[in-house]
Design a protein around this motif. Sequence first.
Motif, PDB file in Angstrom:
ATOM      1  N   GLY A  47     -20.836   0.520   3.939  1.00  0.00           N
ATOM      2  CA  GLY A  47     -21.294   0.655   2.569  1.00  0.00           C
ATOM      3  C   GLY A  47     -22.783   0.912   2.477  1.00  0.00           C
ATOM      4  O   GLY A  47     -23.484   1.032   3.476  1.00  0.00           O
ATOM      5  N   LYS A  79     -22.465  -0.568  -2.719  1.00  0.00           N
ATOM      6  CA  LYS A  79     -21.336   0.338  -2.924  1.00  0.00           C
ATOM      7  C   LYS A  79     -20.557   0.384  -1.620  1.00  0.00           C
ATOM      8  O   LYS A  79     -21.077   0.832  -0.590  1.00  0.00           O
ATOM      9  N   PRO A  80     -19.321  -0.112  -1.606  1.00  0.00           N
ATOM     10  CA  PRO A  80     -18.563  -0.145  -0.357  1.00  0.00           C
ATOM     11  C   PRO A  80     -18.248   1.259   0.150  1.00  0.00           C
ATOM     12  O   PRO A  80     -18.024   2.180  -0.629  1.00  0.00           O
ATOM     13  N   LYS A  82     -15.960   4.048   2.578  1.00  0.00           N
ATOM     14  CA  LYS A  82     -14.558   4.402   2.590  1.00  0.00           C
ATOM     15  C   LYS A  82     -13.728   3.464   3.475  1.00  0.00           C
ATOM     16  O   LYS A  82     -12.670   2.987   3.067  1.00  0.00           O
ATOM     17  N   LEU A  84     -14.310   0.365   4.416  1.00  0.00           N
ATOM     18  CA  LEU A  84     -14.217  -0.974   3.820  1.00  0.00           C
ATOM     19  C   LEU A  84     -13.232  -0.965   2.651  1.00  0.00           C
ATOM     20  O   LEU A  84     -12.388  -1.854   2.541  1.00  0.00           O
ATOM     21  N   ARG A  85     -13.338   0.037   1.784  1.00  0.00           N
ATOM     22  CA  ARG A  85     -12.425   0.129   0.640  1.00  0.00           C
ATOM     23  C   ARG A  85     -10.971   0.224   1.110  1.00  0.00           C
ATOM     24  O   ARG A  85     -10.078  -0.445   0.568  1.00  0.00           O
ATOM     25  N   GLU A  86     -10.724   1.040   2.125  1.00  0.00           N
ATOM     26  CA  GLU A  86      -9.354   1.243   2.599  1.00  0.00           C
ATOM     27  C   GLU A  86      -8.808   0.004   3.307  1.00  0.00           C
ATOM     28  O   GLU A  86      -7.617  -0.285   3.228  1.00  0.00           O
ATOM     29  N   ILE A  88      -9.455  -3.066   2.558  1.00  0.00           N
ATOM     30  CA  ILE A  88      -9.151  -4.094   1.566  1.00  0.00           C
ATOM     31  C   ILE A  88      -7.845  -3.753   0.840  1.00  0.00           C
ATOM     32  O   ILE A  88      -7.115  -4.644   0.425  1.00  0.00           O
TER      33      ILE A  88
END
Length: 89
Positions: A47, A79-80, A82, A84-86, A88
């Motif tokens: 991020g 802002k996380p 890609k 990290l977002r995936e 989670i």
Amino acid sequence: MRKPELAQAIADRADITKDEANRVLNVLLEQITQAVNEGNVTLVGFGTFEKRHRGARTGKNPQTGEPVKIRASNTVAFKPGKNLRESIG
């Protein structure tokens, strides 16, 4: 997870002592803090930390409803990335 738990996890995964992991973690956090103060910090896949300015504004006291002046200040936004977002979900 708190900082001591994170240091222990680093020590376990990196096969180093907890004191060494704690020193590494402290240096990492100091460097991120210093870099954010100078601009943005992007850790690809994890991020981006970004320094943001909040302008002066008028708020409201929740107990009395009276207007309150709020001074301008700086803050940090995250802002996380890609990965990290995936992870989670």
